[in-house]
Design a protein around this motif. Structure first.
Motif, mmCIF file in Angstrom:
data_model
loop_
_atom_site.group_PDB
_atom_site.id
_atom_site.type_symbol
_atom_site.label_atom_id
_atom_site.label_comp_id
_atom_site.label_asym_id
_atom_site.label_seq_id
_atom_site.Cartn_x
_atom_site.Cartn_y
_atom_site.Cartn_z
ATOM 1 N N ALA A 298 -9.580 -2.126 -0.458
ATOM 2 C CA ALA A 298 -9.627 -3.593 -0.381
ATOM 3 C C ALA A 298 -8.950 -4.216 -1.604
ATOM 4 O O ALA A 298 -8.203 -5.193 -1.476
ATOM 5 C CB ALA A 298 -11.075 -4.070 -0.268
ATOM 6 N N ASP A 299 -9.183 -3.644 -2.790
ATOM 7 C CA ASP A 299 -8.541 -4.146 -4.013
ATOM 8 C C ASP A 299 -7.014 -4.011 -3.933
ATOM 9 O O ASP A 299 -6.279 -4.924 -4.304
ATOM 10 C CB ASP A 299 -9.049 -3.395 -5.249
ATOM 11 N N LEU A 300 -6.553 -2.867 -3.444
ATOM 12 C CA LEU A 300 -5.112 -2.650 -3.336
ATOM 13 C C LEU A 300 -4.481 -3.572 -2.293
ATOM 14 O O LEU A 300 -3.376 -4.090 -2.510
ATOM 15 C CB LEU A 300 -4.817 -1.187 -2.997
ATOM 16 N N GLU A 301 -5.184 -3.810 -1.197
ATOM 17 C CA GLU A 301 -4.666 -4.735 -0.184
ATOM 18 C C GLU A 301 -4.569 -6.151 -0.749
ATOM 19 O O GLU A 301 -3.597 -6.870 -0.490
ATOM 20 C CB GLU A 301 -5.535 -4.704 1.061
ATOM 21 N N ALA A 302 -5.564 -6.553 -1.541
ATOM 22 C CA ALA A 302 -5.532 -7.875 -2.171
ATOM 23 C C ALA A 302 -4.371 -7.967 -3.163
ATOM 24 O O ALA A 302 -3.688 -8.999 -3.248
ATOM 25 C CB ALA A 302 -6.857 -8.158 -2.877
ATOM 26 N N GLU A 303 -4.122 -6.904 -3.901
ATOM 27 C CA GLU A 303 -3.011 -6.879 -4.855
ATOM 28 C C GLU A 303 -1.666 -6.976 -4.125
ATOM 29 O O GLU A 303 -0.749 -7.676 -4.571
ATOM 30 C CB GLU A 303 -3.067 -5.584 -5.687
ATOM 31 N N ILE A 304 -1.546 -6.294 -3.000
ATOM 32 C CA ILE A 304 -0.321 -6.382 -2.198
ATOM 33 C C ILE A 304 -0.095 -7.816 -1.748
ATOM 34 O O ILE A 304 1.028 -8.330 -1.835
ATOM 35 C CB ILE A 304 -0.396 -5.425 -0.987
ATOM 36 N N MET A 305 -1.130 -8.477 -1.279
ATOM 37 C CA MET A 305 -0.984 -9.862 -0.830
ATOM 38 C C MET A 305 -0.588 -10.771 -1.993
ATOM 39 O O MET A 305 0.272 -11.640 -1.851
ATOM 40 C CB MET A 305 -2.282 -10.358 -0.185
ATOM 41 N N ARG A 306 -1.206 -10.573 -3.170
ATOM 42 C CA ARG A 306 -0.865 -11.377 -4.344
ATOM 43 C C ARG A 306 0.607 -11.189 -4.718
ATOM 44 O O ARG A 306 1.325 -12.147 -4.997
ATOM 45 C CB ARG A 306 -1.769 -11.007 -5.526
#
Length: 66
Positions: free
Chosen positions: A28-36
């Motif tokens: 979930a953290d990595l997916e959020a970083e990708i979106m950012r």
């Protein structure tokens, strides 16, 4: 077959459950970083396009050497 083995062995251990939860949080953290990063990249591309659209021929010419 795998379900039968897990059932036979008693299911996942508490360590396995903690590790699975930690991996889900990491995903979930990595997916959020990708979106950012995508949002940041889109903004940078928009800025570049705006600057390129505003370039004139005079901006590209070098001053004449004396």
């Amino acid at each position: 077959m795998a379900k039968a083995l897990i059932g036979y062995l008693g299911g996942p251990t508490s360590d396995q459950l903690r590790e699975t939860a930690a991996l889900h949080r990491r995903i979930a953290d990595l997916e959020a970083e990708i979106m950012r990063l995508k949002v940041e990249n889109d903004g940078l591309l928009r800025t570049i396009r705006e600057r390129v659209d505003n370039v004139t021929a005079g901006d590209l010419m070098e001053p004449a050497a004396h």
